[in-house]
Every structure is written in C-alpha cells, then in structure tokens.
Design an enzyme around this catalytic site. Structure first.
Site, PDB file in Angstrom:
ATOM      1  N   ASP A  31     -95.560 -38.850  -7.238  1.00 23.15           N
ATOM      2  CA  ASP A  31     -95.153 -38.816  -5.881  1.00 23.15           C
ATOM      3  C   ASP A  31     -94.977 -40.130  -5.530  1.00 23.15           C
ATOM      4  OD1 ASP A  31     -96.247 -36.591  -3.349  1.00 23.15           O
ATOM      5  OD2 ASP A  31     -95.551 -38.671  -2.837  1.00 23.15           O
ATOM      6  N   THR A  35     -93.936 -40.082   1.939  1.00 21.81           N
ATOM      7  CA  THR A  35     -94.245 -39.266   2.861  1.00 21.81           C
ATOM      8  C   THR A  35     -95.536 -38.501   2.501  1.00 21.81           C
ATOM      9  OG1 THR A  35     -92.919 -37.180   2.234  1.00 21.81           O
ATOM     10  CG2 THR A  35     -91.851 -38.869   3.947  1.00 21.81           C
ATOM     11  N   GLY A  36     -95.774 -38.538   1.231  1.00 19.99           N
ATOM     12  CA  GLY A  36     -97.266 -37.858   0.627  1.00 19.99           C
ATOM     13  C   GLY A  36     -98.134 -38.975   1.025  1.00 19.99           C
ATOM     14  N   LYS A  96     -81.296 -38.315  -1.916  1.00 18.91           N
ATOM     15  CA  LYS A  96     -81.530 -38.671  -3.499  1.00 18.91           C
ATOM     16  C   LYS A  96     -82.590 -37.984  -3.826  1.00 18.91           C
ATOM     17  CE  LYS A  96     -81.700 -43.142  -4.564  1.00 18.91           C
ATOM     18  NZ  LYS A  96     -81.801 -44.717  -4.398  1.00 18.91           N
ATOM     19  N   TYR A 150     -81.094 -33.320   5.064  1.00 23.19           N
ATOM     20  CA  TYR A 150     -81.805 -32.334   4.699  1.00 23.19           C
ATOM     21  C   TYR A 150     -81.142 -31.184   4.137  1.00 23.19           C
ATOM     22  CZ  TYR A 150     -86.371 -29.917   4.082  1.00 23.19           C
ATOM     23  OH  TYR A 150     -87.300 -29.140   3.478  1.00 23.19           O
ATOM     24  N   LYS A 154     -80.493 -29.924   0.320  1.00 28.80           N
ATOM     25  CA  LYS A 154     -81.022 -28.492  -0.355  1.00 28.80           C
ATOM     26  C   LYS A 154     -80.091 -27.634  -0.767  1.00 28.80           C
ATOM     27  CE  LYS A 154     -85.742 -29.618   0.178  1.00 28.80           C
ATOM     28  NZ  LYS A 154     -86.787 -29.573  -0.934  1.00 28.80           N
ATOM     29  N   TYR A 164     -77.403 -25.006 -13.740  1.00 27.22           N
ATOM     30  CA  TYR A 164     -78.212 -25.217 -14.906  1.00 27.22           C
ATOM     31  C   TYR A 164     -78.550 -23.966 -15.529  1.00 27.22           C
ATOM     32  CZ  TYR A 164     -78.436 -30.150 -15.659  1.00 27.22           C
ATOM     33  OH  TYR A 164     -78.235 -31.656 -15.576  1.00 27.22           O
TER      34      TYR A 164
END
Ligand code: UDP
Length: 319
Positions: A31, A35-36, A96, A150, A154, A164
């Site tokens: 992290d 924001t954590g 990012k 956002y 996503k 992948y």
C-alpha cells in the site's frame, strides 16, 4: 497459499488480509497510504504469516519467491469531490492504479502462474439504464465524464485482465463490488455511510443530497469479503457482481440510520456538487454469485450498522 494484496491498508484490503490469514494463508500486503491507513493493519504487526511493504502499485513491483494469488485492491474509491482521499482529487493516481497497477499485477501473475483477482466496481455500469444490473449489462458511462477517472480506469483494468486471460492463459477473475460499509471505512471520505453515521452519532441532522430518491444497495463488509474469497477459490473467469441486493432510497437509508442510532435531529436536504453526476439507481443482480459461488449476503442493514457503530464511536472519541 502465498497471497499478494495491493491496497492492503485500505478498508476492503485490510479485511481481506484478516480473512485470508484466518484461512491459514501467508499474506504479503502492499500500500502507498495515499488513501489507505496504517491503523487498519496495525493489529497484524508481529503476525509471522503477514508482511507489509510500502509501495506504489503503479511502479514496477519486485517480489521474491512464488506467489499463488494476487488480489489487486489498490485504488482511491470515494466519489466525493470535497474529500482529499476521493478520486476527484487524485485523478492521475486513480488512473495509474487502475491501468499501470493492474498491468504490473498481471505481469507477476503471468510469470508466477498465480490466480489473479481484480477489484472492479459497480461504477463500470455508470448511471445505469438497466435495473438491476446483471454482469451482461455493458454500462452507461462517459469517457470524459467527471467520474471517468475511476470508472474508465476500472473498465480498462477489466479489459486488460481479460486480455491476459485470453492471450496469455492467466487464471484471472473479476469482482464487481457494489456499495459496501463497515468498520475501517475512512470517516472523512465523504461517502453516504461514513457521513450519515458520523452525523447520527454526533446528534446532528443527516445530510441527504438532492431529494434522496436516488437508490443504492448496501452490503456489510464481512458478507462482501466472504463472496470475494469464494470467487478467489473458484475457477470463474468472467465478472461476478458481489453486493447486497436490498435496494433503498438514500432518504430511507438516512431514516434507518436515525432509527437505529436513536438520533432525533432529523434530516436536511442539501444540494451537492456531485448531484448532477450521481447515478440515480444501483442494485446488483447477484444470480451469478448465487449460482457459481453459492454465495449471498446474510447480514441485514440493522445488524451491519450495529456492528459498525463501535468503530465509529472509537474514532469519534465517543467510546
Ligand atoms: N449521499 C448523501 N449524503 C451524504 C453522502 C452521500 O445523500 O452525506 C448520497 C450520494 O449523493 C449518493 C449516495 O448517497 O447518491 C451514495 O453515495 P456514496 O458516496 O456512498 O457512493 P456512490 O454510490 O455514489 O459511489
């Protein structure tokens, strides 16, 4: 398993660490704390099965030894324009984390032969024209809209994950997470539950944005984490919605919080900067989760809020 979790000090990441450690796994958390919060994992210090590194997931990540699973949960997630930890104020970092961060994690998964689980979101459905939202709904989003940093990050992350899987054969999975609440939420992130529960516990009127007719469906964190872990242990590759399908208006939600907390200060209606771009409704269709994972939420709103109150009281100095 030896499991890497990005965003380990976040609300969901830290609960996932607890759940996976309790299941007997070794957990490596990373992290960057934008924001954590280190408090969310402080209780894991000294646990020999847990290690932690302060890293930015959008930079190259170096891990030694075999990794069996990677859960990519690092991202700002609050849509509140006033909050400094919301994605409006961290737009480039948000893009990012979703784009470069997902790429880095998929690179590790490919080389390590790991299961990869992407934390996606109901935000990929945008302001939905189909209700409730099933995984087959492709969404109503705007690439240059204000929430795009956002939701498009996503959406890109989901596409990259499927690339992948299809091109490199990586064992991937995607969870689309709907509104979730519980202990370790950031009280200052401006979202509905932290704002309203904080106001209720302080005996203040609850601020409902607009006329409060917009709907959401709120899931207690333990239910959500249980669903995510079931998805991790499964062989599913296509997106799965995890959330609580009990839908209510924000006005009903505020009234329920006042009732549960015994707050008599009532409700005030407020125009908010975000109102114009606020999705008008949101409710997960969880048929796939029920069918594939045999999962559905068990904790209702009243029980969930009662379980959340002690954490809020402690943070507010009321305990
Ligand atoms: N909301 C509200 N009062 C608040 C905070 C949020 O009425 O103090 C509303 C907000 O406008 C939205 C809903 O609650 O309609 C859920 O907002 P949240 O920030 O929790 O997340 P979102 O579902 O929009 O991502």
């Amino acid at each position: 398993m030896r499991i890497l979790i990005t965003g380990a000090a976040g609300f969901l990441g830290s609960h996932l660490c607890d759940h996976l450690l309790a299941d007997g796994h070794e957990v490596i958390g990373i992290d960057n704390f934008i924001t954590g919060n280190p408090d969310n994992i402080a209780h894991l210090a000294g646990n020999e099965k847990f290690s932690f590194y302060k890293r930015d997931v959008s930079n190259y990540i170096f891990v030694t030894g075999k990794i069996d699973a990677i859960l990519h949960f690092a991202s700002p997630a609050s849509p509140n324009p006033q909050s400094k930890s919301g994605y409006f104020n961290l737009p480039i970092q948000t893009m990012k984390a979703g784009a470069l961060g997902t790429h880095n994690c998929l690179g590790i998964a490919r080389h390590s032969g790991s299961r990869f689980l992407l934390a996606s979101t109901s935000e990929i459905y945008g302001d939905p024209e189909v209700h409730p939202q099933a995984e087959t709904y492709t969404g109503n989003v705007d690439p240059v809209g204000e929430r795009a940093v956002y939701d498009e990050a996503k959406r890109f992350a989901e596409s990259l994950t499927m690339a992948y899987h299809r091109f490199h054969g990586v064992n991937t999975s995607i969870v689309r997470i709907f509104n979730t609440y519980g202990p370790r939420m950031d009280l200052e992130d401006g979202r509905a539950l932290p704002n309203l529960l904080k106001q209720a516990l302080l005996g203040e009127p609850l601020t409902v944005y607009g006329d409060g007719s917009q709907t959401r469906s709120f899931c207690y964190v333990d239910d959500l984490v249980d669903g995510i872990v079931k998805l991790l242990y499964s062989n599913e590759h296509m997106p799965v919605n995890i959330g609580n399908p009990v839908e209510m208006t924000i006005l009903q939600f505020a009234q329920a919080i006042n009732k549960i907390t015994g707050n008599s200060a009532g409700i005030v209606f407020k125009e908010d900067a975000r109102s114009a771009r606020d999705p008008q409704m949101r409710q997960p269709n969880i048929s796939r989760a029920k069918q594939i994972l045999h999962w559905e939420p068990k904790i209702d709103l009243e029980e969930g809020i009662r379980k959340t109150i002690p954490f809020f009281k402690q943070k507010l100095g009321l305990a």
